[in-house]
Scaffold this active site. Structure first.
Site, PDB file in Angstrom:
ATOM      1  N   HIS A  27       1.070   2.129 -10.177  1.00  0.00           N
ATOM      2  CA  HIS A  27       0.085   2.566  -9.184  1.00  0.00           C
ATOM      3  C   HIS A  27      -1.268   1.949  -9.529  1.00  0.00           C
ATOM      4  CE1 HIS A  27       2.331   6.183  -7.492  1.00  0.00           C
ATOM      5  NE2 HIS A  27       2.992   6.000  -8.615  1.00  0.00           N
TER       6      HIS A  27
ATOM      7  N   ARG B  99       0.830  -1.201   0.000  1.00  0.00           N
ATOM      8  CA  ARG B  99       0.000   0.000   0.000  1.00  0.00           C
ATOM      9  C   ARG B  99       0.869   1.258   0.000  1.00  0.00           C
ATOM     10  NH1 ARG B  99      -5.021  -1.953   0.366  1.00  0.00           N
ATOM     11  NH2 ARG B  99      -5.174  -3.957   1.455  1.00  0.00           N
TER      12      ARG B  99
ATOM     13  N   HIS C 287       7.380   1.073 -10.861  1.00  0.00           N
ATOM     14  CA  HIS C 287       6.207   0.741 -10.056  1.00  0.00           C
ATOM     15  C   HIS C 287       4.942   1.156 -10.786  1.00  0.00           C
ATOM     16  CE1 HIS C 287       7.777   4.680  -8.842  1.00  0.00           C
ATOM     17  NE2 HIS C 287       6.536   5.048  -8.585  1.00  0.00           N
TER      18      HIS C 287
ATOM     19  N   ASN D  96       4.525   6.299 -13.774  1.00  0.00           N
ATOM     20  CA  ASN D  96       5.196   7.552 -14.071  1.00  0.00           C
ATOM     21  C   ASN D  96       6.634   7.283 -14.512  1.00  0.00           C
ATOM     22  OD1 ASN D  96       2.970   9.159 -13.253  1.00  0.00           O
ATOM     23  ND2 ASN D  96       3.557   8.900 -11.112  1.00  0.00           N
TER      24      ASN D  96
END
Ligand code: AMP
Length: 118
Positions: free
Chosen positions: A101, A28, A99, A86
């Site tokens: 999201h 998270r 990563h 991103n």
């Protein structure tokens, strides 16, 4: 120097881990922007999307499959959600470890809003 996500993957700093296998870890986000905000990361330290090789493409596919499964288990799949990756400065990437999201649990606004401060 190891990125903060490498430290999380290694278990050296705590995180709320929701999924883990040999290739992919999901936890998270510490500053969630929606009721569900999970980061899906490869255990391989690829810095950005620009560093992804063709040999990494199955791994990228696995990240999306893990995101799909977490969205289902978090109960947001039917209403929908957003997946964002991103890249570097203009993309707003803060952590140089690839990563994805997974963001959902409420209706999200426009994908790109406002101007970033330089
Ligand atoms: P990005 O801007 O795409 O690089 O996203 C980095 C994300 O990592 C941000 O949403 C941060 O809130 C999140 N983040 C940074 N440090 C941690 C941490 N220790 N645990 C969980 N999420 C983090």
């Amino acid at each position: 120097m190891a990125s903060i996500f490498e430290l999380i993957i290694a278990g050296d700093i705590p995180a709320d881990i929701v999924y883990r296998d040999e290739e992919v870890v999901a936890f998270r986000d510490i500053k969630p922007v929606a009721p569900v905000h999970v980061l899906i990361v490869p255990t391989k330290p690829i810095p950005t999307t620009d560093d992804v090789s063709d040999a990494d493409l199955p791994l990228i596919g696995r990240m999306y499959a893990v995101a799909r499964d977490i969205a289902r288990s978090e109960g947001i799949a039917d209403d929908g959600y957003r997946l964002v990756m991103n890249c570097r400065d203009h993309g707003g990437q803060e952590v140089a470890h690839l990563h994805l999201h997974l963001i959902g649990g409420r209706r999200l606004g426009p994908m790109v809003g406002g101007e970033a401060a330089d």
